[in-house]
Each structure stands twice: as C-alpha cells, then as structure tokens.
Design a protein around this motif. Structure first.
Motif, mmCIF file in Angstrom:
data_model
loop_
_atom_site.group_PDB
_atom_site.id
_atom_site.type_symbol
_atom_site.label_atom_id
_atom_site.label_comp_id
_atom_site.label_asym_id
_atom_site.label_seq_id
_atom_site.Cartn_x
_atom_site.Cartn_y
_atom_site.Cartn_z
ATOM 1 N N ASP A 1 0.818 -1.205 0.000
ATOM 2 C CA ASP A 1 0.000 0.000 0.000
ATOM 3 C C ASP A 1 0.859 1.266 0.000
ATOM 4 O OD1 ASP A 1 -2.845 1.165 0.459
ATOM 5 O OD2 ASP A 1 -1.620 2.129 2.010
ATOM 6 N N TYR B 1 -1.571 -6.501 -6.350
ATOM 7 C CA TYR B 1 -2.409 -5.313 -6.177
ATOM 8 C C TYR B 1 -3.868 -5.597 -6.525
ATOM 9 C CZ TYR B 1 1.530 -2.348 -5.054
ATOM 10 O OH TYR B 1 2.608 -1.773 -4.419
ATOM 11 N N ASP C 1 -6.883 -4.917 -3.946
ATOM 12 C CA ASP C 1 -8.005 -4.056 -4.326
ATOM 13 C C ASP C 1 -9.351 -4.774 -4.220
ATOM 14 O OD1 ASP C 1 -6.257 -2.007 -4.829
ATOM 15 O OD2 ASP C 1 -6.178 -2.335 -6.992
#
Length: 508
Positions: A462, A478, A482
């Motif tokens: 992050d 990622y 997400d």
C-alpha cells in the motif's frame, strides 16, 4: 633487484594468487597481519574472526614452507599498528622495501586505504573469479536489465559446465521448479563436516575470546576448517552426503536444523581456501556418475558461477556509493531483536539464533526471513547492510552488499531484482515448520495473534503503490489487495501501523 612487499589479505588464502605469481621468493617479503581496523570496521562475529585468524596463520606457515619470506603480525604483537597500511609501512622500514604489490581487495574501503597509504601500491586483478571486471562490463554493456539468469547462461557456455555441446544438460538451463519442496516431518541431515580445533586454532580461540568475546554471537562449539585440507574434506563431505538432496530442499527451513542440505562451503570459498572451478567440477562429477540428480547439481552450480559471479560484477560496476542507496527511503532503525534473537516470531528467532550460534544462515533464511521482515518493516537499508556484514562468516562487502542492498532490500531501485522479494506468512509456512510453534497465527490476517508478516506485507504494498503497481510481476498482488473489503483493508493498515509503532519502541 629491488625488494618489494607482497600483501596477502585474510580472504586471499589461495595458492596461485595473482600477486604471488608476480613476486620473487628471492627478494620479496609476504606481509600478512591481524589488525583491529579489519576486525572493527564492522563488529564481526567472533567465529568469523577466529576462522580467519586461524586460517591466516596456517596459510602463512604454508607460504614459508613454499619458500617465501613471510612477515606475519599477530593481533597481540606489542608493535602492531592495527591497520594494513600501518603494517606495510612497518614492514617496509624493516626490510628496505619501497613498493607493495597485492591482489585487488574485495571491498572499496580497503582499496581506498591502500591507495591513500604511505607506500606506492600496485594491485593486480583478482583472477580467482570466473568473470573479470572487463568481462562483466562487456556483458552488461547496452542491456536495459542486468538479470542474473542471462549472465548465468553465458557463464555456463564459457565454462562448459553442465553442457551437452551448445545445449544445457537436460534440455533446460534452470531447474528451480524442482527445488521448492516443503520439508517433510523428521527431515534431519547429518550437517556439514565438523572439525576439531587443533593447537593453532585453540590459540586463536583463546585470543578471540579474550578480545572479542562480548560481541554478538557465541564462540562456543567452533567447528570450521581452517586450512585447505579441511576445506577440501568439507567439499567431499557435501558432495557425498548432502548434494543429492540439496536441490529438493534448498528453500526449506526446519526448526532446530540450521543447515539441512546446504554446503556451508561459502565460508571457505570466499576466503580462498577453495576455488570455484574445483567446487563446480566436484558437483558435476557427482551428477555424471549418477550420484546426484541434475536439479540439485544445476541449482548448486548456479549459485557459484551464476549468482556469486554476478553479484561481484554488480558490486564493482555500481561503485563505492552502492551501500548508501535507499530507493524506497526506508529509515526505521534496526530492531534490537536482530542482535539478541529475542522475538516471538518463530521464523526470525530461528534464523537469528542460528546466526548467533554459527555465524551462518542459509539463503532463504537471509532473503525471505530476516531480509523480508526488514524490507516489509521499512528498516534503513544501510543498517541492514551493516548487520549482515557483521554477523556472517562468509560476508565480505563485494558479496554481501549487492545481496542486501539489491536483492534483499531493493534499495538499489531494481539494479539486481526486477521486483522486491516480499511475502506474507504463507510463504514461510509453506517452506518451513516454524509457524506450527509460533506465538502468532499464520492463518490470521488481522486481530490478536495475527502474523506480523501478513500485516506488513499489505502495508508495504500500500505505501509503495505508486512505485510498484505498474510492475507486471506485482500486478496480481495489487489486484488481490483491491478486491478486499475496504473496512478489512483499513483494519490491516491500522494494525500494521500499530505493530510498527511498537517495533519503534524496541529499536537499537
């Protein structure tokens, strides 16, 4: 003829050293010295100091037997100046020599000290390595990425090791997919060959215990070889007993088993008691005789003519400022438990405890446990570098710095690695039995008892999203992050910050 001094350093304990080939037994004097400048520029583990001093004393005796005049300064010599330039000057005053020849050191620090010293010094290339500086520069020239795999293939072609004509043995260059087996229950190899200290080594151990006994790590149970015969015996032991299973379990970690099937030959190789060719030849001979599988032998040889040579090339190519790089701007202090081993995280306590006991940990313990944690936690990479340089018996800056600054901490911004080597607790659980006896639960992602590696992994991704989200090798990470519920992500980040705040309270 004009008398010269021939400098032989503690990691240059090799017959055929380039400076010795240039010397003359009739007129030149070999200089070797145990000095505080070399024991104290980093607080080296007492086992490393004892190994090097014992090996140096025996190598000096070997050189005398070979007809050389040797001026050797022990640490407790009352006239010892405690620096290499100082001992060269003292030797020059005693012998009348006006110049020094040597083999290039493996640390910019020492190269600079010699160049700035009181005597003219000519350094010859260290040709104990497969790739010269010019060879590596020629390979690197024009490449957008300096990836080890491509360099390794060139070294295979150059040496002919594990080659069938122009093709790699077995039809593939790399058998890594066969080398990631998780350890079965009861895995307990016999370990590296242990050597009983002789009289020379016992004298050194007494000296080191008196002078350096309060340092990190223990001097007890000293079992390293300290001469070439012992190092060759250790090589024979490895090829006979451990090489066959080395490949399968080279990434495994088992509680109470710090060595598994690893060779622990880097200590001897990096000091010059063994040469890369004889070590690789021994492994290839075992494969061709049917005594070891190809995946084990290829993986082992890759570490030597691939990774070891590549790392040295990176060090000298990148220059003296390499150890100061900090691409991720990490600035957290190194936690105290790196120096004590006192942490509830089982994987870290095992790796650090083995390091304290043996001045050794294998590559996965270094990369994916101690290094992984430091990277996830945002530890200052220079402090991490200093720790690794201090605690391992095989650590010299040419090999340690690119492994830490580049491979482990990604502080060089991607010169060595195309992505950071980070993982959560699942990787450690898959490759070890540590999580079964850990205070923390690897299956818990948040809350009391959640594995810190799980929290810090997502916190790292992050906070460095702007840098790594576009990296193709990290895109899936990622996407997974997400897809998580927003509240869950917020909890992860909050708990990670709380963990790091607590860590700051225990800094060195």
């Amino acid at each position: 003829m004009v008398a010269r001094l021939i400098l032989v350093l503690g990691d240059q304990l090799s017959d055929g050293l380039s400076a010795l080939r240039e010397g003359d037994r009739a007129t030149d004097t070999v200089v070797m010295a145990e000095v505080l400048a070399e024991t104290d520029y980093a607080p080296h583990h007492p086992k490393k100091i004892a190994f090097l001093f014992a090996a140096m004393r025996k190598h000096a005796a070997h050189l005398r037997d070979d007809g050389w005049q040797v001026r050797y300064t022990p640490l407790d010599d009352a006239e010892n100046t405690h620096s290499i330039p100082g001992e060269l000057l003292r030797a020059a005053q005693a012998t009348g020599a006006t110049e020094v020849i040597g083999t290039e050191p493996g640390e910019f620090r020492l190269i600079s000290a010699l160049e700035d010293g009181p005597l003219p010094v000519h350094l010859f290339p260290d040709d104990r390595f497969l790739a010269s500086h010019a060879d590596f520069e020629a390979w690197a020239e024009g490449r957008k990425e300096l990836r080890m795999e491509w360099f390794y293939r060139e070294m295979r072609r150059k040496t002919g090791l594990l080659m069938d004509g122009s093709d790699p043995a077995g039809g593939k260059w790399n058998f890594d997919h066969d080398n990631r087996k998780r350890p079965p229950k009861g895995l307990a190899p016999i370990g590296p060959l242990r050597h009983t200290p002789d009289a020379v080594t016992q004298d050194v151990l007494e000296l080191v215990r008196t002078r350096f006994g309060n340092r990190y790590g223990t001097l007890d149970d000293f079992w390293f070889a300290s001469d070439r015969a012992g190092a060759l015996a250790a090589l024979d032991h490895f090829t006979a007993h451990h090489l066959p299973c080395f490949g399968d379990y080279q990434d495994a970690m088992v509680t109470g088993q710090p060595f598994l099937y690893h060779s622990v030959l880097s200590i001897y190789l990096n000091a010059g008691l063994l040469g890369w060719r004889e070590v690789c030849d021994a492994a290839e001979t075992a494969w061709r005789a049917g005594d070891a599988p190809l995946n084990a032998v290829e993986g082992f040889i890759r570490q030597i003519i691939g990774w070891r040579e590549y790392i040295r090339g990176i060090y000298f190519r990148e220059g003296p400022d390499y150890t100061t790089r900090n691409a991720l701007n990490h600035d957290r202090a190194l936690p105290e438990f790196y120096w004590t081993g006192q942490t509830d995280m089982r994987c870290l306590s095992e790796a650090i405890g083995a390091t304290m006991d043996h001045a050794y940990a294998h590559h996965i313990q270094r990369l994916m446990v101690t290094g992984n944690f430091a990277l996830l936690a945002g530890i200052d990479p220079h402090q991490v570098h200093q720790w690794y340089l201090s605690v391992y018996a095989d650590a010299y800056e040419w090999v340690e710095a690119p492994n830490v600054i580049g491979m482990s901490q990604w502080a060089d911004g991607g010169v060595v690695g195309s992505k950071p080597y980070v993982s959560g607790g699942n990787y450690i659980n898959r490759m070890s039995d540590h999580c079964k006896t850990c205070v923390y639960s690897v299956s818990k992602k948040t809350g009391d008892g959640a594995c810190p590696f799980n929290l810090l992994y997502w916190h790292f991704l992050d906070r460095h999203r702007d840098r790594f989200a576009g990296n193709p090798r990290m895109a899936q990470m990622y996407r997974t992050w997400d897809r998580m519920d927003a509240d869950h992500r917020a909890t992860v980040l909050t708990e990670a910050r709380e963990f790091l705040a607590h860590l700051d309270m225990t800094k060195t």
